[in-house]
Motif scaffolding. Structure first.
Motif, short mmCIF file in Angstrom:
data_model
loop_
_atom_site.label_atom_id
_atom_site.label_comp_id
_atom_site.label_asym_id
_atom_site.label_seq_id
_atom_site.Cartn_x
_atom_site.Cartn_y
_atom_site.Cartn_z
N LEU A 1 -11.01 -24.48 -19.34
CA LEU A 1 -11.91 -24.98 -18.31
C LEU A 1 -12.10 -23.95 -17.20
CD1 LEU A 1 -10.60 -28.66 -17.99
CD2 LEU A 1 -12.81 -27.94 -18.92
N ASP A 2 -11.03 -23.23 -16.90
CA ASP A 2 -11.10 -22.26 -15.81
C ASP A 2 -12.03 -21.10 -16.15
OD1 ASP A 2 -10.34 -21.46 -13.24
OD2 ASP A 2 -8.80 -20.12 -14.03
N THR A 3 -12.03 -20.69 -17.42
CA THR A 3 -12.86 -19.55 -17.82
C THR A 3 -14.25 -19.96 -18.30
OG1 THR A 3 -11.90 -19.63 -20.05
CG2 THR A 3 -10.85 -18.16 -18.45
N SER A 4 -14.41 -21.23 -18.67
CA SER A 4 -15.68 -21.66 -19.26
C SER A 4 -16.68 -22.16 -18.23
CB SER A 4 -15.42 -22.77 -20.30
OG SER A 4 -14.64 -22.29 -21.36
N LEU A 5 -16.21 -22.82 -17.19
CA LEU A 5 -17.11 -23.40 -16.18
C LEU A 5 -17.09 -22.51 -14.94
CD1 LEU A 5 -16.04 -27.16 -16.46
CD2 LEU A 5 -17.87 -25.98 -17.70
N ASN A 6 -18.22 -21.87 -14.67
CA ASN A 6 -18.26 -20.91 -13.56
C ASN A 6 -19.44 -21.22 -12.64
OD1 ASN A 6 -16.10 -19.04 -14.52
ND2 ASN A 6 -17.50 -18.83 -16.26
N GLY A 7 -19.12 -21.50 -11.40
CA GLY A 7 -20.15 -21.71 -10.39
C GLY A 7 -20.90 -23.01 -10.57
N GLY A 8 -21.60 -23.41 -9.52
CA GLY A 8 -22.41 -24.61 -9.59
C GLY A 8 -21.83 -25.77 -8.80
N LYS A 9 -22.45 -26.94 -8.99
CA LYS A 9 -22.05 -28.14 -8.26
C LYS A 9 -21.78 -29.29 -9.22
CE LYS A 9 -22.57 -27.37 -3.70
NZ LYS A 9 -21.58 -27.71 -2.66
N ALA A 10 -20.75 -30.05 -8.91
CA ALA A 10 -20.48 -31.30 -9.63
C ALA A 10 -21.12 -32.43 -8.83
CB ALA A 10 -18.98 -31.52 -9.78
N HIS A 11 -22.20 -33.00 -9.40
CA HIS A 11 -22.91 -34.05 -8.68
C HIS A 11 -22.10 -35.34 -8.60
CE1 HIS A 11 -26.20 -31.30 -8.90
NE2 HIS A 11 -26.26 -31.37 -10.21
N ASN A 12 -21.28 -35.56 -9.62
CA ASN A 12 -20.46 -36.78 -9.63
C ASN A 12 -19.14 -36.50 -10.35
OD1 ASN A 12 -20.48 -39.88 -9.17
ND2 ASN A 12 -19.81 -39.66 -11.29
N VAL A 13 -18.05 -36.88 -9.73
CA VAL A 13 -16.71 -36.70 -10.30
C VAL A 13 -15.94 -38.01 -10.15
CG1 VAL A 13 -14.52 -35.46 -10.17
CG2 VAL A 13 -16.66 -34.25 -9.70
N ASP A 14 -15.39 -38.49 -11.25
CA ASP A 14 -14.53 -39.67 -11.23
C ASP A 14 -13.16 -39.27 -11.75
OD1 ASP A 14 -16.24 -41.88 -10.33
OD2 ASP A 14 -17.37 -41.48 -12.16
N VAL A 15 -12.13 -39.53 -10.95
CA VAL A 15 -10.75 -39.22 -11.33
C VAL A 15 -9.91 -40.49 -11.17
CG1 VAL A 15 -8.72 -37.78 -10.93
CG2 VAL A 15 -11.01 -36.86 -10.49
N LEU A 16 -9.22 -40.86 -12.24
CA LEU A 16 -8.30 -41.98 -12.20
C LEU A 16 -6.93 -41.48 -12.62
CD1 LEU A 16 -7.74 -45.02 -11.88
CD2 LEU A 16 -8.37 -45.29 -14.30
N VAL A 17 -5.95 -41.65 -11.74
CA VAL A 17 -4.59 -41.17 -11.99
C VAL A 17 -3.61 -42.33 -11.86
CG1 VAL A 17 -2.77 -39.57 -11.29
CG2 VAL A 17 -5.17 -38.91 -11.03
N ARG A 18 -2.73 -42.45 -12.82
CA ARG A 18 -1.63 -43.42 -12.73
C ARG A 18 -0.35 -42.67 -13.03
NH1 ARG A 18 -0.79 -49.43 -13.82
NH2 ARG A 18 1.40 -49.58 -14.37
N ALA A 19 0.63 -42.78 -12.12
CA ALA A 19 1.85 -41.98 -12.27
C ALA A 19 3.06 -42.79 -11.83
CB ALA A 19 1.76 -40.71 -11.43
N GLY A 20 4.17 -42.58 -12.52
CA GLY A 20 5.43 -43.14 -12.09
C GLY A 20 5.97 -42.37 -10.90
#
Length: 295
Positions: A234-253
């Motif tokens: 992901l670090d080398t493949s996606l370069n520059g630009g804008k993320a118009h929408n990001v959804d992150v769901l995290v569940r952790a102990g």
């Protein structure tokens, strides 16, 4: 300068320019007004200014040491100033009850057991024997979830409400209506923490972001949630630009070393997309990135 007045079973006291000294540290002088009804077993103390740590220590006088709330107040270690506040105590069904309310200014709390740390925060704080909460506003602040992330987020502005209460044998902390301005992006979210009296607790974090720089693609993903190979791709493949929408769901102990569960969905306009070093890079690509636990 102080005055004491009694009328039957009621005593009232007023103190002006009271100076506090704790471990050779002097605090700004304050004015106190209090009243106690001996027969009704109820009273209050109001103040115009106190140090936030002093208010925490005052609240701890009414919280049993074995309660999770006692550990919470100690762990958060609130700093800053508390203004125009009041502490009320009364007897109900042979049980002493209490209520603490105050305005917080330029405050700071440390992260504790999944609860975020934040500085440069102001808000309205309330606490009772059954729960409590704070409605807050933070500007030019550092916001951190030390249980999930290695580094804090430097934010322009944040607001929302954090509340806590006990549900049966579980202490519940929830953050609702959370709004964050981060590097020109608009973030909204909520979190919920549950800590049972016995066993491990857990934390759920739900974040939606708009207009994030693609360079911040890992900011809201816990560092141990993705494999190293996937992070590298992901670090080398996606370069520059804008993320118009990001959804992150995290569940952790909440126990150390537990790997969090993560769901990530990103809609972005990427300046350059490089699937493989052997392939030509695509320019100005509309991309959707979805990551589940096994996908």
């Amino acid at each position: 300068d102080w005055r004491l007045k009694t009328n039957g079973n009621t005593s009232a006291i007023t103190v002006s320019r009271l100076e506090w000294l704790d471990n050779n540290k002097a605090f700004k002088s304050t004015q106190l007004k209090g009243e106690w009804d001996l027969e009704a077993k109820r009273g209050f103390v109001a103040y115009d200014y106190l140090d936030a740590q002093t208010v925490s220590q005052l609240a701890l006088q009414f919280v049993p040491e074995e309660w999770y709330l006692s550990r919470l107040l100690n762990g958060l270690n609130a700093q800053g100033s508390a203004q125009n506040g009041m502490v009320r105590v009364w007897s109900a069904n042979e049980t002493m009850r209490y209520q603490v309310g105050t305005n917080l200014y330029d405050a700071k709390v440390e992260g504790y057991n999944g609860i975020p740390a934040v500085d440069n925060v102001s808000g309205v704080f309330s606490l009772t024997d059954s729960g409590g909460g704070v409605e807050f506003l933070a500007v030019d602040s550092q916001l951190a979830f030390p249980t999930l992330y290695d580094s804090p987020w430097s934010i322009d502005k944040a607001s929302g409400e954090v509340a806590w209460r006990k549900v049966q044998d579980t202490f519940v902390v929830s953050g609702e209506g959370l709004q964050v301005d981060y590097k020109g992006a608009d973030l909204r979210g909520e979190f919920r923490l549950e800590q049972p009296e016995e066993g491990d607790g857990w934390l759920a974090l739900d974040v939606n972001g708009r207009n994030l720089d693609v360079s911040d693609k890992f900011t809201f993903v816990p560092p141990n949630a993705l494999s190293e190979s996937l992070v590298d791709w992901l670090d080398t493949s996606l370069n520059g630009g804008k993320a118009h929408n990001v959804d992150v769901l995290v569940r952790a102990g909440l126990s150390p070393g537990q790997k969090p569960l993560v769901r990530l969905n990103v809609d972005a306009q990427v300046d350059e997309l490089q699937f493989s070093p052997d392939w030509p890079a695509a320019k100005k690509v509309s991309a959707n990135v979805y990551l589940g636990q096994s996908e």
